[in-house]
Design a protein around this motif. Sequence first.
Motif, PDB file in Angstrom:
ATOM      1  N   THR A  28      -9.309   3.760  -0.376  1.00  0.00           N
ATOM      2  CA  THR A  28     -10.367   4.353   0.433  1.00  0.00           C
ATOM      3  C   THR A  28     -10.577   5.828   0.075  1.00  0.00           C
ATOM      4  OG1 THR A  28     -11.175   4.662   2.691  1.00  0.00           O
ATOM      5  CG2 THR A  28      -8.829   5.019   2.330  1.00  0.00           C
ATOM      6  N   THR A  56       0.831  -1.211   0.000  1.00  0.00           N
ATOM      7  CA  THR A  56       0.000   0.000   0.000  1.00  0.00           C
ATOM      8  C   THR A  56       0.862   1.256   0.000  1.00  0.00           C
ATOM      9  OG1 THR A  56      -1.869  -1.071   1.102  1.00  0.00           O
ATOM     10  CG2 THR A  56      -1.720   1.318   1.306  1.00  0.00           C
ATOM     11  N   SER A  90     -10.971   0.202   4.017  1.00  0.00           N
ATOM     12  CA  SER A  90      -9.720  -0.087   4.715  1.00  0.00           C
ATOM     13  C   SER A  90      -8.668   0.969   4.374  1.00  0.00           C
ATOM     14  CB  SER A  90      -9.210  -1.474   4.298  1.00  0.00           C
ATOM     15  OG  SER A  90      -7.877  -1.674   4.688  1.00  0.00           O
ATOM     16  N   ASP A  91      -7.643   1.063   5.188  1.00  0.00           N
ATOM     17  CA  ASP A  91      -6.532   1.981   4.910  1.00  0.00           C
ATOM     18  C   ASP A  91      -5.570   1.389   3.881  1.00  0.00           C
ATOM     19  OD1 ASP A  91      -7.445   3.918   6.671  1.00  0.00           O
ATOM     20  OD2 ASP A  91      -6.348   3.087   8.374  1.00  0.00           O
ATOM     21  N   GLU A  92      -5.738   0.105   3.563  1.00  0.00           N
ATOM     22  CA  GLU A  92      -4.881  -0.549   2.586  1.00  0.00           C
ATOM     23  C   GLU A  92      -5.578  -0.626   1.234  1.00  0.00           C
ATOM     24  OE1 GLU A  92      -2.638  -4.049   3.860  1.00  0.00           O
ATOM     25  OE2 GLU A  92      -3.515  -3.795   5.850  1.00  0.00           O
TER      26      GLU A  92
END
Length: 222
Positions: free
Chosen positions: A116, A53, A209-211
Motif C-alpha cells: 500500500t 507481511t 490493504s495493510d497486507e
Amino acid sequence: MIETVKKKLIKNGYAVINKGISKRVINSAKKIINNELKLILKKKRLKTFNSITKNFLNCKKIFSQHQLQVLLAKKLERNGLYNSLLSEKKILNILVNLLGPDIEYETTNELAINITNVKDDYYLKKYHQEYWSGVGISCMLMWIPLNLKSNMGTIEMIKESHKWGHIPHKNREPVRLPKNYKSENIKAKEGSVVLFTPFTIHRTIPNKSDEIRIAMPITLRN
C-alpha cells in the motif's frame, strides 16, 4: 471450459480461470515464501513473525524489494512450485490445448509484490504490453495471485487491446491510446489464473490493504 477460455482470449485478449490452482499448492507457495523471509531475518538475528507481511517489510530493510522478488521467485522455482502450478489438471489441459504439449516457462521471473502507498511505477505499473519487455508474440502470460484478499486489488486489462498490435511507448507507458476503449478490473481470488497475450494492455491496481499482495507472473511458450 477450454472453448470458453479460447473465445475470451480471442475476443478480449485475456481470460480468467477460476479455481484453477488448488488451496494445497497456494498454501505451499505461501509457506515457502514465509519460511525464506524468516530465514533471512534469523540470519540477521532479527525477530520473525507468523505474518508474511511483517516478515517481508522487515526483510525490505535488509534487501531491496526487487532483490526480494527475484530471490523468492527463485526459491519457489527450486522447490518445484512452477511445475506444481502448471501441472494442476485444469490449467494443464487448457495450456496444452492452447500451446501444445511441449510447454516451456521462463525461469528468470520475479514475483509481483504490491504494498500500500507505493507509487514507484516499477511496482505500480502503468498501462503496458509485455511485448515491450521482449516477450515473443507466440508466448502466453499468466498472472497467479498467491496472497490476495479484499481491498488488495488485482490488475486492470483493456479489452480487445491485443488487436491493436505494438503500441508505441515512452517511460514505461503508451505514447497514445485510442480515444474510446473499455477496461476491466479483473475479479480474481487465490486459486484464480489470469491468461493474456503479449499485446494485451494492462496495469497494476493499487493495493489498499495493510497486507502485501503477492502474485506470480509466468511467461509460457511452446
